[in-house]
Design a protein around this motif. Structure first.
Motif, PDB file in Angstrom:
ATOM      1  N   ILE A   1       8.734   1.729  10.009  1.00  0.00           N
ATOM      2  CA  ILE A   1       9.313   3.013   9.631  1.00  0.00           C
ATOM      3  C   ILE A   1       9.866   2.941   8.208  1.00  0.00           C
ATOM      4  CG2 ILE A   1      11.173   4.638  10.117  1.00  0.00           C
ATOM      5  CD1 ILE A   1       8.900   4.896  12.075  1.00  0.00           C
ATOM      6  N   GLY A   2      10.526   1.823   7.871  1.00  0.00           N
ATOM      7  CA  GLY A   2      11.037   1.649   6.515  1.00  0.00           C
ATOM      8  C   GLY A   2       9.926   1.626   5.482  1.00  0.00           C
ATOM      9  N   SER A   3       8.767   1.101   5.850  1.00  0.00           N
ATOM     10  CA  SER A   3       7.633   1.059   4.918  1.00  0.00           C
ATOM     11  C   SER A   3       7.120   2.451   4.573  1.00  0.00           C
ATOM     12  CB  SER A   3       6.484   0.233   5.529  1.00  0.00           C
ATOM     13  OG  SER A   3       6.888  -1.100   5.736  1.00  0.00           O
ATOM     14  N   TRP A   4       7.447   3.423   5.423  1.00  0.00           N
ATOM     15  CA  TRP A   4       7.030   4.799   5.178  1.00  0.00           C
ATOM     16  C   TRP A   4       7.755   5.406   3.975  1.00  0.00           C
ATOM     17  CZ3 TRP A   4       3.897   8.722   5.496  1.00  0.00           C
ATOM     18  CH2 TRP A   4       4.376  10.026   5.366  1.00  0.00           C
ATOM     19  N   ALA A   5       9.028   4.997   3.750  1.00  0.00           N
ATOM     20  CA  ALA A   5       9.840   5.610   2.694  1.00  0.00           C
ATOM     21  C   ALA A   5       9.198   5.496   1.314  1.00  0.00           C
ATOM     22  CB  ALA A   5      11.249   5.011   2.705  1.00  0.00           C
ATOM     23  N   PRO A   6       8.786   4.298   0.867  1.00  0.00           N
ATOM     24  CA  PRO A   6       8.119   4.226  -0.444  1.00  0.00           C
ATOM     25  C   PRO A   6       6.649   4.662  -0.398  1.00  0.00           C
ATOM     26  CG  PRO A   6       8.285   2.038   0.498  1.00  0.00           C
ATOM     27  CD  PRO A   6       9.017   2.956   1.431  1.00  0.00           C
ATOM     28  N   LYS A   7       6.110   4.795   0.799  1.00  0.00           N
ATOM     29  CA  LYS A   7       4.699   5.172   0.937  1.00  0.00           C
ATOM     30  C   LYS A   7       4.473   6.641   0.559  1.00  0.00           C
ATOM     31  CE  LYS A   7       0.536   4.149   2.630  1.00  0.00           C
ATOM     32  NZ  LYS A   7      -0.276   3.071   2.061  1.00  0.00           N
ATOM     33  N   LEU A   8       5.441   7.497   0.871  1.00  0.00           N
ATOM     34  CA  LEU A   8       5.256   8.923   0.647  1.00  0.00           C
ATOM     35  C   LEU A   8       5.003   9.273  -0.815  1.00  0.00           C
ATOM     36  CD1 LEU A   8       5.163  11.767   1.816  1.00  0.00           C
ATOM     37  CD2 LEU A   8       7.653  11.870   1.604  1.00  0.00           C
TER      38      LEU A   8
ATOM     39  N   GLY B   1      11.823  -3.089   5.090  1.00  0.00           N
ATOM     40  CA  GLY B   1      10.576  -2.352   4.890  1.00  0.00           C
ATOM     41  C   GLY B   1      10.630  -1.440   3.680  1.00  0.00           C
ATOM     42  N   ALA B   2      11.753  -0.754   3.499  1.00  0.00           N
ATOM     43  CA  ALA B   2      11.880   0.164   2.367  1.00  0.00           C
ATOM     44  C   ALA B   2      12.048  -0.595   1.052  1.00  0.00           C
ATOM     45  CB  ALA B   2      13.071   1.102   2.592  1.00  0.00           C
ATOM     46  N   GLY B   3      12.897  -1.642   1.075  1.00  0.00           N
ATOM     47  CA  GLY B   3      13.172  -2.384  -0.156  1.00  0.00           C
ATOM     48  C   GLY B   3      11.980  -3.182  -0.644  1.00  0.00           C
TER      49      GLY B   3
ATOM     50  N   GLY C   1       8.969  -2.811   0.418  1.00  0.00           N
ATOM     51  CA  GLY C   1       7.809  -1.930   0.312  1.00  0.00           C
ATOM     52  C   GLY C   1       7.638  -1.375  -1.080  1.00  0.00           C
ATOM     53  N   GLY C   2       8.742  -0.996  -1.707  1.00  0.00           N
ATOM     54  CA  GLY C   2       8.662  -0.493  -3.074  1.00  0.00           C
ATOM     55  C   GLY C   2       8.140  -1.544  -4.027  1.00  0.00           C
ATOM     56  N   MET C   3       8.603  -2.782  -3.872  1.00  0.00           N
ATOM     57  CA  MET C   3       8.132  -3.876  -4.724  1.00  0.00           C
ATOM     58  C   MET C   3       6.653  -4.162  -4.469  1.00  0.00           C
ATOM     59  SD  MET C   3      11.422  -6.401  -4.277  1.00  0.00           S
ATOM     60  CE  MET C   3      10.615  -7.743  -5.156  1.00  0.00           C
ATOM     61  N   ALA C   4       6.265  -4.142  -3.189  1.00  0.00           N
ATOM     62  CA  ALA C   4       4.867  -4.420  -2.853  1.00  0.00           C
ATOM     63  C   ALA C   4       3.939  -3.348  -3.411  1.00  0.00           C
ATOM     64  CB  ALA C   4       4.709  -4.518  -1.337  1.00  0.00           C
ATOM     65  N   LEU C   5       4.371  -2.087  -3.322  1.00  0.00           N
ATOM     66  CA  LEU C   5       3.555  -1.006  -3.880  1.00  0.00           C
ATOM     67  C   LEU C   5       3.387  -1.159  -5.383  1.00  0.00           C
ATOM     68  CD1 LEU C   5       4.870   1.995  -1.795  1.00  0.00           C
ATOM     69  CD2 LEU C   5       2.457   1.440  -2.107  1.00  0.00           C
ATOM     70  N   SER C   6       4.444  -1.606  -6.061  1.00  0.00           N
ATOM     71  CA  SER C   6       4.387  -1.771  -7.517  1.00  0.00           C
ATOM     72  C   SER C   6       3.454  -2.891  -7.926  1.00  0.00           C
ATOM     73  CB  SER C   6       5.786  -2.039  -8.071  1.00  0.00           C
ATOM     74  OG  SER C   6       6.660  -0.968  -7.782  1.00  0.00           O
ATOM     75  N   HIS C   7       3.442  -3.983  -7.149  1.00  0.00           N
ATOM     76  CA  HIS C   7       2.691  -5.167  -7.554  1.00  0.00           C
ATOM     77  C   HIS C   7       1.330  -5.301  -6.874  1.00  0.00           C
ATOM     78  CE1 HIS C   7       6.854  -6.311  -8.725  1.00  0.00           C
ATOM     79  NE2 HIS C   7       6.247  -6.961  -9.691  1.00  0.00           N
ATOM     80  N   LEU C   8       1.210  -4.766  -5.652  1.00  0.00           N
ATOM     81  CA  LEU C   8      -0.024  -4.949  -4.890  1.00  0.00           C
ATOM     82  C   LEU C   8      -0.837  -3.671  -4.740  1.00  0.00           C
ATOM     83  CD1 LEU C   8       1.400  -7.175  -1.984  1.00  0.00           C
ATOM     84  CD2 LEU C   8       0.283  -7.942  -4.094  1.00  0.00           C
ATOM     85  N   GLY C   9      -0.223  -2.528  -5.067  1.00  0.00           N
ATOM     86  CA  GLY C   9      -0.910  -1.263  -4.876  1.00  0.00           C
ATOM     87  C   GLY C   9      -0.760  -0.756  -3.459  1.00  0.00           C
ATOM     88  N   GLU C  10      -1.267   0.442  -3.208  1.00  0.00           N
ATOM     89  CA  GLU C  10      -1.074   1.078  -1.911  1.00  0.00           C
ATOM     90  C   GLU C  10      -1.724   0.302  -0.773  1.00  0.00           C
ATOM     91  OE1 GLU C  10      -1.807   5.397   0.293  1.00  0.00           O
ATOM     92  OE2 GLU C  10      -2.374   5.140  -1.809  1.00  0.00           O
ATOM     93  N   MET C  11      -2.951  -0.146  -0.978  1.00  0.00           N
ATOM     94  CA  MET C  11      -3.655  -0.864   0.079  1.00  0.00           C
ATOM     95  C   MET C  11      -3.053  -2.244   0.306  1.00  0.00           C
ATOM     96  SD  MET C  11      -5.980  -0.020   2.169  1.00  0.00           S
ATOM     97  CE  MET C  11      -6.327  -0.969   3.641  1.00  0.00           C
TER      98      MET C  11
END
Length: 394
Positions: A27-34, A150-152, A154-164
């Motif tokens: 659920i926390g991973s959803w926050a930066p996903k949107l 998940g939220a914290g 997740g934001g770092m992962a999106l920045s460095h690894l991309g959405e997928m």
């Protein structure tokens, strides 16, 4: 419900705590996903709001299904099925090429994680019964901790690894947590009377009254989550760097108090604990609503978090222990009604904020918490005493 011969009772608690953490992580991973979805699909905030709505709709549609499954077959089977079905949903969301398919993936994401929520809460109730000791508050503390991670991260992962890359990483962690927890969880089975009972909405009023109590407890939580920063900026004239601390203060105190909640409930009793929590939450929201500056408002939100923290766990535990009602059925009703508070709060408060001040709204929400205060005697079914613990150990 009765538990069959299985690993030591301590492993049951460890396993269900891991399940709560894993669910919170997703659920926390959803926050930066949107925001990433909005950028990829090039959609407006209004359209994104409809996508977010699918998350809640999925939960409300699927929760009764897994509540019924829990009542008929036990929580362990329902947890396993819902968790496996939830496993690929973040990946599906990332792979979906258009808005319609993304919305469908979000519906499944919210639905299966919501179904897992009902089933794992029922499993926590079963562990409480086996141990004769409260664990629900700390389970929700692990859920909050998973959400923060998940939220914290997740934001770092999106920045460095991309959405997928982010989706793959979150899914692998979720799978690893399931691999640890599922073999160690309590495998409860309903008694013969529960298994033969027709699966329908309960006719007795108690689950709906407790559900209304949970709803009134979760609306203020949603209001702080979605609108505290806006309140601090617009009415308290706080800088952007300070505005985010409203929800941060609430979330931090809420997580800390949830880990203390089981000990306090064991010592004070569920009814007294619920009353004290409601009074503290009312005071916190009152401070926030009457604040003359951002620091005072943030302190108020922190006190509100201390109070709100254990209202819902106690309500869930009470619902899962209602006499003459299968835990899965009672929990499905209460979780649906409770989480509808999170679903309804953002839009309703946004509508009200165009007509009255946020300070008035938060004072009104303090008044709303008088409901769980008045209904606190219903938490008696969530009572566990030290005598129970001694008897279970004998």
């Amino acid at each position: 419900m009765t538990g069959r011969v299985a690993p030591p009772a301590g492993s049951f608690r460890l396993a269900v705590s891991a399940l709560f953490f894993a669910n919170g992580l997703m659920i926390g991973s959803w926050a930066p996903k949107l925001p990433a979805l909005m950028a990829r699909l090039d959609i407006s905030e209004a359209t994104a709001g409809l996508v977010v709505l699918m998350l809640g709709v999925g939960s409300i549609l699927v929760m009764p299904v897994f509540g019924a499954m829990t009542a008929r077959h036990g929580s362990a089977r329902a947890v396993r099925l819902s968790a496996f079905l939830a496993l690929p949903t973040l990946l599906l969301m990332s792979l979906a090429p258009n808005l319609l398919l993304v919305a469908a993936a979000v519906l499944l994401f919210g639905g299966f994680l919501g179904g897992m929520d009902v089933a794992m809460n029922a499993n926590a109730v079963a562990v409480e019964r086996t141990r004769r000791r409260a664990i629900m508050s700390s389970c929700h503390g692990f859920w909050s901790l998973g959400g923060v991670v998940g939220a914290g991260l997740g934001g770092m992962a999106l920045s460095h690894l991309g959405e997928m890359g982010h989706a793959i990483l979150a899914t692998l962690i979720f799978a690893a947590m399931l691999g640890f927890a599922l073999p160690r969880m309590l495998h409860d089975t309903p008694d013969a009377r529960e298994a033969r009972a027709p699966l329908r909405l309960p006719r007795q009023p108690l689950p709906y009254i407790i559900g209304f109590m949970a709803l009134c407890s979760m609306v203020p939580e949603g209001a702080i989550l979605d609108w505290a920063a806006v309140y601090l900026q617009r009415e308290m004239e706080a800088p952007l760097s300070l505005a985010g601390w409203g929800f941060a203060a609430c979330a931090a105190t809420m997580a800390a108090m949830r880990f203390l909640g089981d000990f306090l409930r064991q010592k004070l009793g569920a009814v007294s604990m619920l009353r004290i929590s409601a009074v503290v939450a009312i005071a916190g929201l009152g401070i926030a609503g009457m604040a003359t500056g951002p620091v005072m408002a943030i302190i108020g939100f922190g006190f509100a978090g201390l109070g709100i923290a254990n209202l819902v766990p106690i309500a869930f535990s009470a619902a899962g222990n209602l006499p003459m009602l299968a835990p899965g059925v009672g929990l499905a009703v209460v979780t649906m009604m409770g989480y509808s508070g999170i679903l309804l709060a953002p839009g309703s408060i946004g509508f009200l904020a165009e007509r009255v001040s946020f300070s008035t709204i938060y004072l009104g929400l303090a008044g709303l918490l008088i409901v769980p205060l008045l209904l606190s005697p219903l938490a008696r079914t969530a009572e566990f005493t030290d005598e129970d613990e001694i008897a279970s150990a004998a």
